[in-house]
Design a protein around this motif. Structure first.
Motif, mmCIF file in Angstrom:
data_model
loop_
_atom_site.group_PDB
_atom_site.id
_atom_site.type_symbol
_atom_site.label_atom_id
_atom_site.label_comp_id
_atom_site.label_asym_id
_atom_site.label_seq_id
_atom_site.Cartn_x
_atom_site.Cartn_y
_atom_site.Cartn_z
ATOM 1 N N GLN A 93 26.959 55.154 5.437
ATOM 2 C CA GLN A 93 27.885 54.385 5.970
ATOM 3 C C GLN A 93 29.226 54.064 4.849
ATOM 4 O O GLN A 93 30.418 53.924 5.360
ATOM 5 C CB GLN A 93 27.295 52.961 6.132
ATOM 6 N N GLN A 97 32.921 54.951 5.836
ATOM 7 C CA GLN A 97 33.820 53.729 5.908
ATOM 8 C C GLN A 97 34.983 53.944 4.977
ATOM 9 O O GLN A 97 36.281 53.472 5.282
ATOM 10 C CB GLN A 97 33.332 52.395 5.464
ATOM 11 N N LEU A 227 29.448 46.564 1.354
ATOM 12 C CA LEU A 227 28.134 47.189 2.140
ATOM 13 C C LEU A 227 26.740 46.405 1.410
ATOM 14 O O LEU A 227 26.645 46.631 0.155
ATOM 15 C CB LEU A 227 27.802 48.620 1.929
ATOM 16 N N ALA A 252 25.385 48.233 10.994
ATOM 17 C CA ALA A 252 25.082 49.523 11.369
ATOM 18 C C ALA A 252 23.698 49.674 11.086
ATOM 19 O O ALA A 252 22.899 49.175 10.179
ATOM 20 C CB ALA A 252 25.692 50.504 10.140
ATOM 21 N N SER A 254 20.120 52.301 11.575
ATOM 22 C CA SER A 254 19.504 53.553 11.405
ATOM 23 C C SER A 254 17.971 53.374 12.052
ATOM 24 O O SER A 254 17.332 52.663 11.336
ATOM 25 C CB SER A 254 19.448 54.375 10.145
ATOM 26 N N ILE A 263 28.327 45.423 6.716
ATOM 27 C CA ILE A 263 29.465 46.132 6.416
ATOM 28 C C ILE A 263 30.592 45.238 6.583
ATOM 29 O O ILE A 263 30.794 44.795 7.750
ATOM 30 C CB ILE A 263 30.009 47.576 6.988
#
Length: 268
Positions: A93, A97, A227, A252, A254, A263
């Motif tokens: 991520q 980003q 993050l 985010a 997963s 984030i």
């Protein structure tokens, strides 16, 4: 599975005996673990000592002295938090980003796995890693040396050089987020062999996350990002903490890794 070239030539009988010992102790991946132990050991005595430690419940990574993280071999040591494979999602991520990041900070760095992986993917960067635990910092120093990284000891941002203020493109903070009352429910490998300071996140598990979010905008570059990994249950409160600190925030997730990363971007 990493390369298993060994300085100790293992016979099939020694391999079989190690597998039996590990399987009897309840190791689900006894065959893979046996290969790793035999690859790491230099003598039969070292094999026996490593098997004894593993059977006693020590994490495999601490037994062999390293953990695989995003294709890298990360050195770990007793008393240092072992990097989790799900944290690779945080690295992914961060790269998505800020693919052109030039200044990276790995806060609450533990072994320095996140910083090492980011530097490996980004190429030449100014890399800093920091942790309150001197043992972790010493371990991180070894792991980020190849990237020319700098390791610092101290409490969160107090550890960092003041010259980094307003310059950090990626601020990765894998903070402890287990609520104090739930530390005792962790698997024994973590509870008994990893430092409490790397696990205990306070009453609701978000004490350190809030502290990081509160100061992040002072350190991030315009458009830089923070993050932090958290749990599914804590994610809504974590997002709120980021937003209250002035960060443009999203979550985010997963499903594959069962990972949740908050984030926050510094407004331009």
């Amino acid at each position: 599975m990493p390369s298993l070239s060994s300085s100790y030539p293992s016979s099939s009988s020694s391999y079989d005996s190690v597998v039996v010992a590990l399987r009897t102790a309840g190791c689900v991946f006894a065959e893979d673990e046996a290969r790793l132990i035999l690859a790491a050991a230099r003598t039969p005595d070292e094999v026996a000592a490593m098997v004894d430690r593993r059977v006693a419940g020590h994490p495999l990574e601490l037994v062999v002295g390293w953990a695989e993280f995003r294709g890298l071999r990360i050195a770990v040591a007793p008393g240092v938090f072992v990097p989790r494979r799900r944290t690779e999602f945080l690295v992914e991520q961060a790269l998505a980003q800020a693919p052109d990041a030039s200044v990276v900070v790995d806060l609450c760095c533990g072994s320095g796995a996140v910083g090492a992986a980011l530097a490996d993917a980004l190429g030449p960067v100014e890399l800093h890693a920091a942790d309150i635990d001197p043992a972790a910092v010493e371990c991180a120093r070894r792991n980020i040396a190849r990237a020319g990284g700098h390791a610092h000891t101290g409490d969160l941002f107090k550890a960092l050089p003041d010259a980094l203020r307003g310059r950090v493109d990626i601020l990765a903070a894998n903070v402890p987020y287990v609520p104090t009352d739930e530390v005792g429910l962790l698997p024994a490998e973590a509870r008994d062999h990893e430092p409490l300071v790397a696990l205990d996140g306070g009453t609701d598990g978000l004490d350190i996350l809030r502290r990081v979010a509160d100061e992040a905008t002072d350190w991030l570059s315009p458009g830089g990002c923070l993050l932090v990994e958290t749990s599914e249950r804590q994610a809504p409160q974590a997002v709120t903490a980021f937003t209250r600190s002035g960060l443009t925030t999203h979550l985010a997730v997963s499903e594959e890794w069962y990972a949740h990363v908050v984030i926050g971007s510094h407004p331009h």
